[in-house]
Design an enzyme around this catalytic site. Structure first.
Site, PDB file in Angstrom:
ATOM      1  N   THR A 142      12.667 -30.645  96.099  1.00  0.00           N
ATOM      2  CA  THR A 142      13.689 -30.408  97.116  1.00  0.00           C
ATOM      3  C   THR A 142      15.082 -30.500  96.501  1.00  0.00           C
ATOM      4  OG1 THR A 142      12.283 -31.322  98.881  1.00  0.00           O
ATOM      5  CG2 THR A 142      14.664 -31.303  99.270  1.00  0.00           C
ATOM      6  N   SER A 143      15.927 -29.535  96.794  1.00  0.00           N
ATOM      7  CA  SER A 143      17.335 -29.548  96.385  1.00  0.00           C
ATOM      8  C   SER A 143      17.445 -29.646  94.856  1.00  0.00           C
ATOM      9  CB  SER A 143      18.050 -30.693  97.117  1.00  0.00           C
ATOM     10  OG  SER A 143      19.427 -30.618  96.940  1.00  0.00           O
ATOM     11  N   SER A 144      17.966 -30.756  94.322  1.00  0.00           N
ATOM     12  CA  SER A 144      18.000 -30.891  92.863  1.00  0.00           C
ATOM     13  C   SER A 144      16.581 -30.788  92.293  1.00  0.00           C
ATOM     14  CB  SER A 144      18.633 -32.233  92.467  1.00  0.00           C
ATOM     15  OG  SER A 144      18.758 -32.339  91.079  1.00  0.00           O
ATOM     16  N   ALA A 146      14.283 -28.938  93.558  1.00  0.00           N
ATOM     17  CA  ALA A 146      13.935 -27.515  93.599  1.00  0.00           C
ATOM     18  C   ALA A 146      14.583 -26.782  92.423  1.00  0.00           C
ATOM     19  CB  ALA A 146      14.386 -26.898  94.921  1.00  0.00           C
ATOM     20  N   HIS A 281      20.558 -27.758 104.825  1.00  0.00           N
ATOM     21  CA  HIS A 281      20.084 -28.307 103.559  1.00  0.00           C
ATOM     22  C   HIS A 281      19.431 -29.641 103.865  1.00  0.00           C
ATOM     23  CE1 HIS A 281      20.038 -28.585  99.219  1.00  0.00           C
ATOM     24  NE2 HIS A 281      20.456 -29.817  99.298  1.00  0.00           N
TER      25      HIS A 281
END
Ligand SMILES: *[C@@H]1O[C@H](CO)[C@@H](O)[C@H](O)[C@H]1NC(C)=O
Ligand SMILES: *[C@@H]1O[C@H](CO)[C@@H](O)[C@H](O)[C@H]1NC(C)=O
Ligand SMILES: *[C@@H]1O[C@H](CO)[C@@H](O)[C@H](O)[C@H]1NC(C)=O
Length: 382
Positions: A142-144, A146, A281
């Site tokens: 997820t996020s970083s 991802a 987000h």
């Protein structure tokens, strides 16, 4: 459902086989020695009580300000591991703010000695210790996390059969030349390149490699103001270029899939995108969707992409058959109270979390950064 410690200990004893058992079953456990680790990343592992004989391995990577423990608690993978017998590796960033290094040449290069290398070594170690199935290794985040998922897919394509990236950026988009840097051109959705440029960025992370590559599932929200939604388009450009698909015209577009807010775009057997209208987000983790994509569940259990067909494929995407019904698992951590300004004079640094459901840390940001709402569970100093 997790087994009680006592139950798991008994099960572990019952199936104890020589030196293979390195950690307690059914408990998130740190592994301190897993091979070369010049970047200092930490390794945590969840080995289910119900371990398959030749288990698949999922690497599940946390967001900035996250930890292995938080991602373990807030995602469904460990619970699903008990059901399906796979192992979960939860790497943990060594940096303050706990973003991943997706910006340095070291981490953006196969065997370059950065975080990506450390995570690859965790996988190699786990496969050896548990007689894991090397053809069924998957990565998600997820996020970083991802961003790192995309970076691992480019730097270690031989290692992963499939990947799912929740609200990330293309591999290489966060390049700054420094370790653990932040590329605000990219986060703001202003790093726009051609399909060929993005494909080459990924391909150049492991020059000369011509083997199979992980099939990619890319998820993003249209209301993402941390990693702007243009990153969805750029990431799809990158992988469609790598696989030889047409970026401009997906083979299939499916509205309200897997749930009302999302549209699914099928580019070919090796690439799908899910775009959530009004979703911020980050996109909530959908464990069942991941397992179907990985081939752990679903009617078709094709998990490897042995061929990367040149040119746009006319084959109907495997993924349309393997997609499970629209069960969505939220990353929510239960408690519904949002932290109110605690003052007390404590300030969170740039990129740190500063709010969200269940969050109890500093809610004020060091000047000049502002606590920016991402979603109900996550605000960040930006
Ligand atoms: C990797 O780095 C972490 C953090 O510094 C450390 O705890 C761990 O022991 C290291 N592991 C190896 C194998 O070097
Ligand atoms: C971010 O990436 C872009 C290329 O997409 C590059 O031009 C820019 O210099 C990078 N930013 C930093 C801070 O390195
Ligand atoms: C990016 O992708 C979304 C979803 O397919 C689409 O609605 C949007 O128009 C695309 N943006 C650009 C600039 O192509």
């Amino acid at each position: 459902m997790r087994f009680s410690t006592i139950t798991s200990s008994l099960l572990a004893l019952a199936s104890f086989s020589a030196a293979a058992e390195i950690v307690k079953r059914a408990a998130l456990t740190q592994v301190t020695s897993f091979g070369a680790n010049t970047s200092g990343a930490k390794m945590y592992i969840y080995v289910p009580a119900n371990l398959a004989t030749k288990p698949a391995v999922i690497v599940a990577i946390h967001y900035c300000s996250g930890t292995a423990s938080a991602y373990y608690s807030n995602t469904p993978y460990a619970t699903l591991a008990e059901k399906h017998g796979f192992i979960v590796i939860y790497p943990e960033s060594p940096y303050s703010g706990t973003c991943w290094d997706v910006s340095s040449p070291a981490s953006l290069t196969h065997n370059g000695g950065g975080n990506s290398n450390s995570i690859a070594n965790m996988v190699t170690y786990t496969l050896a210790q548990y007689n894991g199935d090397a053809s069924r290794v998957f990565v998600t985040g997820t996020s970083s996390g991802a961003m790192m998922t995309n970076v691992l897919s480019a730097t270690y394509p031989e290692m992963f059969a499939a990947a799912s990236a929740y609200s990330g950026v293309p591999a290489g988009c966060f390049y700054t030349g420094t370790v653990n840097g932040w590329n605000s051109t990219c986060s703001g959705g202003n790093s726009i390149h051609t399909q060929t440029e993005w494909a080459n960025t990924a391909l150049n992370m492991y020059p000369g490699y011509t083997g199979a590559r992980p099939k990619m599932m890319i998820l993003h929200g249209s209301a993402d103001t941390t990693l702007y939604p243009q990153n969805f388009n750029e990431t799809l450009k990158q992988w469609s270029g790598v696989f030889g698909y047409t970026y401009g015209s997906p083979q299939q577009t499916l509205a309200q899939t897997p749930s009302a807010a999302y549209t699914k775009y099928v580019y070919g057997p090796n690439l799908v995108g899910y775009y959530g209208t009004g979703v911020g987000h980050s996109v909530p983790v959908m464990g069942d969707l991941d397992l179907a994509w990985f081939g752990i569940t679903g009617s078709s259990s094709t998990t490897t992409t042995t061929t990367t067909a040149a040119g746009p494929s006319t084959t109907l995407a495997t993924s349309t058959k393997t997609s499970s019904p629209a069960t969505t698992t939220s990353t929510s951590s239960a408690a519904a109270t949002t932290t109110t300004a605690s003052s007390g004079g404590c300030t969170a640094v740039r990129w740190a979390q500063c709010g969200g459901t269940g969050f109890t840390g500093c809610t004020a940001c060091a000047s000049p950064y502002k606590c920016t709402f991402s979603n109900a569970y996550y605000s960040q100093c930006l």
